[in-house]
Design a protein around this motif. Structure first.
Motif, PDB file in Angstrom:
ATOM      1  N   THR A  69     -48.806 -24.060 -15.610  1.00 24.37           N
ATOM      2  CA  THR A  69     -47.705 -23.550 -16.363  1.00 24.37           C
ATOM      3  C   THR A  69     -47.278 -22.245 -15.628  1.00 24.37           C
ATOM      4  O   THR A  69     -46.194 -21.783 -15.719  1.00 24.37           O
ATOM      5  CB  THR A  69     -47.878 -23.444 -17.634  1.00 24.37           C
ATOM      6  OG1 THR A  69     -48.322 -24.606 -18.203  1.00 24.37           O
ATOM      7  CG2 THR A  69     -46.752 -22.966 -18.364  1.00 24.37           C
ATOM      8  N   TYR A 231     -41.781 -24.173 -20.438  1.00 15.93           N
ATOM      9  CA  TYR A 231     -43.092 -23.796 -21.191  1.00 15.93           C
ATOM     10  C   TYR A 231     -43.202 -24.880 -22.365  1.00 15.93           C
ATOM     11  O   TYR A 231     -44.461 -25.311 -22.436  1.00 15.93           O
ATOM     12  CB  TYR A 231     -42.951 -22.375 -22.045  1.00 15.93           C
ATOM     13  CG  TYR A 231     -44.218 -22.291 -22.935  1.00 15.93           C
ATOM     14  CD1 TYR A 231     -45.345 -21.848 -22.782  1.00 15.93           C
ATOM     15  CD2 TYR A 231     -43.825 -22.544 -24.376  1.00 15.93           C
ATOM     16  CE1 TYR A 231     -46.304 -21.597 -23.566  1.00 15.93           C
ATOM     17  CE2 TYR A 231     -44.861 -22.282 -25.193  1.00 15.93           C
ATOM     18  CZ  TYR A 231     -46.236 -21.722 -24.871  1.00 15.93           C
ATOM     19  OH  TYR A 231     -47.389 -21.573 -25.709  1.00 15.93           O
ATOM     20  N   SER A 234     -44.363 -28.091 -20.515  1.00 17.09           N
ATOM     21  CA  SER A 234     -45.467 -28.168 -19.899  1.00 17.09           C
ATOM     22  C   SER A 234     -46.838 -28.059 -21.078  1.00 17.09           C
ATOM     23  O   SER A 234     -47.741 -28.572 -20.540  1.00 17.09           O
ATOM     24  CB  SER A 234     -45.609 -26.907 -18.699  1.00 17.09           C
ATOM     25  OG  SER A 234     -44.741 -26.614 -17.774  1.00 17.09           O
ATOM     26  N   THR A 423     -41.337 -30.894 -13.486  1.00 23.10           N
ATOM     27  CA  THR A 423     -41.959 -30.479 -14.460  1.00 23.10           C
ATOM     28  C   THR A 423     -41.973 -31.248 -15.879  1.00 23.10           C
ATOM     29  O   THR A 423     -42.863 -31.478 -16.257  1.00 23.10           O
ATOM     30  CB  THR A 423     -41.272 -29.060 -14.907  1.00 23.10           C
ATOM     31  OG1 THR A 423     -41.165 -28.298 -13.815  1.00 23.10           O
ATOM     32  CG2 THR A 423     -41.930 -28.265 -16.130  1.00 23.10           C
TER      33      THR A 423
END
Length: 480
Positions: A69, A231, A234, A423
């Motif tokens: 991350t 964020y 992840s 991602t």
């Protein structure tokens, strides 16, 4: 509108009707592709080393996700901003800055003495990658004129981008077993040291002729919004979507991106041109890119679990499976420009997505018998060949016809799509495999959803890019 390359194209660039590249152009392409390969390698080279790394640095299992991350946040969050900064103040200058930062950060991560120093190195690597990727793509598209030369350059670039992710998985296991986890970060340091001395003499400077003011409010909202979304996704990959910080970050990301769109619609010098986003090629091409990256990364992740936990292959044997995939991807990258030359970027993109979807669906035949490894090797390798075709054709679709002054913006969108795709795929679908009581059943669920998403995207892109003449559409959505 054709791209004006009079001020940015190398004097030795091959003519539009000749795809052969001069010696200097080959060296330029080597530098740009080596940098892109290095960044792609960083996405996966550390994955298999995480347990060993955690024990060495004293990181808990729950904290290991930050090794990934910490890189993904800045690398995805700052792409659009750095793409535009490169447009305004010099793409070569920012590319070299990002390359130097990436090399220094890789050295810090190699020598890390505790979790804080390691994660700092990873975050700085991500920041360097955010500068390298959009400026590198902009330098490629402004150095090689639209036509066969650019098709070939993007074909090579796309091949190495795909290979970087696959090679990273194989190399990470070999390096960790033989030299330790630090060698994975040391490999990235060596790449940076190889490319950095060559780049200043070879790369031409490139920027927009105008010097509009940087869209600071837009930069703040889009960067913060992307950081929040990356964020959240992840973190959800390891902890699920029910955590308060994940929900808060998702909500903040949506609010910030919405605010960004509002700001851009009212700004005389926007970070992202909304008329550009209304171009059929940009909108539908990026959709195809987002789907091919996110769904292929999910297949690779799920197959890694299946091969080791269901078929009980070793890490080395699993690496061989993806080694075959990498070789065939390289072959596909060689032929992709020729296919595009015959079919056109739009038809190649649609056909590649359809092929990727069908071959992904073939993985539904996987079972607990050892012979299934042959199905896995065949299906994922052929799907990766289609995936490579989609990578090259979507990049060409998005950047074709974009004015040279906006190439950084267009390629920033292309690379943002790549980074976001890499991602979000695993958090959104891969978690279904890791949380299932029966991994084989969970893998089947992931594969089925993956295939449906890719095939649906192929249909949407086909309809969205269709024009009366059957050519790739370059007009804004509202132009007809």
């Amino acid at each position: 509108m054709a791209i004006d390359t009079t001020s940015t194209t190398s004097p030795n660039t091959a003519p539009l009707d000749n795809p052969r590249l001069s010696t200097r152009d080959r060296l330029v392409l080597f530098v740009l592709c080596a940098a892109q390969f290095m960044v792609a390698l960083d996405f996966s080279v550390l994955n298999v080393a995480l347990p060993v790394l955690g024990g060495d640095l004293g990181m808990s299992t729950s904290a290991l996700q930050w090794a990934v991350t910490a890189f993904a946040l800045p690398s995805g969050g700052f792409l659009l901003l750095f793409g535009r900064v490169g447009d305004l103040y010099g793409r070569r200058k920012l590319f070299l800055t990002g390359l130097a930062l990436f090399g220094a950060a890789s050295m810090l991560a190699t020598l890390a003495w505790d979790p804080a120093s390691f994660l700092t190195g990873r975050a700085l690597q991500g920041l360097g990658a955010a500068a390298i990727v959009p400026t590198g793509m902009s330098l490629l598209t402004t150095t090689f004129p639209e036509g066969p030369a650019r098709d070939r350059a993007l074909g090579i670039s796309g091949t190495l981008l795909s290979l970087g992710f696959t090679v990273g998985m194989v190399a990470g296991g070999v390096l960790t077993d033989t030299l330790g986890w630090r060698s994975t970060m040391g490999l990235l340091t060596l790449f940076a040291l190889l490319v950095l001395p060559l780049a200043p003499a070879l790369l031409p400077e490139s920027r927009t002729p105008e010097r509009p003011r940087l869209d600071v409010p837009g930069a703040i909202t889009v960067t913060a919004g992307l950081l929040s979304l990356i964020y959240a996704l992840s973190t959800a990959a390891d902890h699920g979507f029910a955590r308060a910080d994940v929900i808060t970050a998702l909500a903040a990301g949506v609010v910030l991106i919405t605010a960004f769109v509002t700001i851009e619609s009212r700004n005389a010098s926007p970070l992202v041109s909304l008329p550009m986003l209304r171009r059929r090629t940009v909108a539908w091409g990026n959709l195809g890119g987002l789907v091919t990256f996110s769904m292929m990364s999910t297949v690779v992740f799920t197959l890694t679990l299946y091969l080791q936990d269901v078929l009980h292959l070793s890490a080395f044997q699993t690496g061989l499976v993806f080694g075959v995939q990498g070789v065939l991807s390289a072959v596909a990258g060689t032929f992709a420009p020729r296919v595009i030359g015959r079919l056109g970027a739009r038809r190649t993109l649609v056909a590649s997505l359809a092929g990727q979807g069908v071959l992904t669906a073939a993985l539904l035949g996987l079972n607990a018998h050892t012979w299934s490894v042959w199905l896995a090797v065949t299906a994922v390798s052929l799907a990766s060949m289609c995936h490579l075709g989609a990578i090259v054709s979507y990049g060409l679709t998005v950047t074709s016809g974009v004015p040279d002054a906006e190439q950084g913006l267009a390629t920033g969108l292309v690379t943002s799509t790549q980074q976001v795709g890499l991602t979000i795929g695993i958090p959104l679908l891969g978690v279904l495999a890791t949380t299932s009581d029966d991994l084989l059943s969970g893998a089947h669920t992931v594969v089925a959803i993956d295939a449906v998403v890719v095939l649906l995207a192929a249909a949407l892109v086909a309809v969205g890019l269709k024009s009366r003449s059957g050519a790739v559409e370059t007009e804004p959505l509202g132009a007809r």
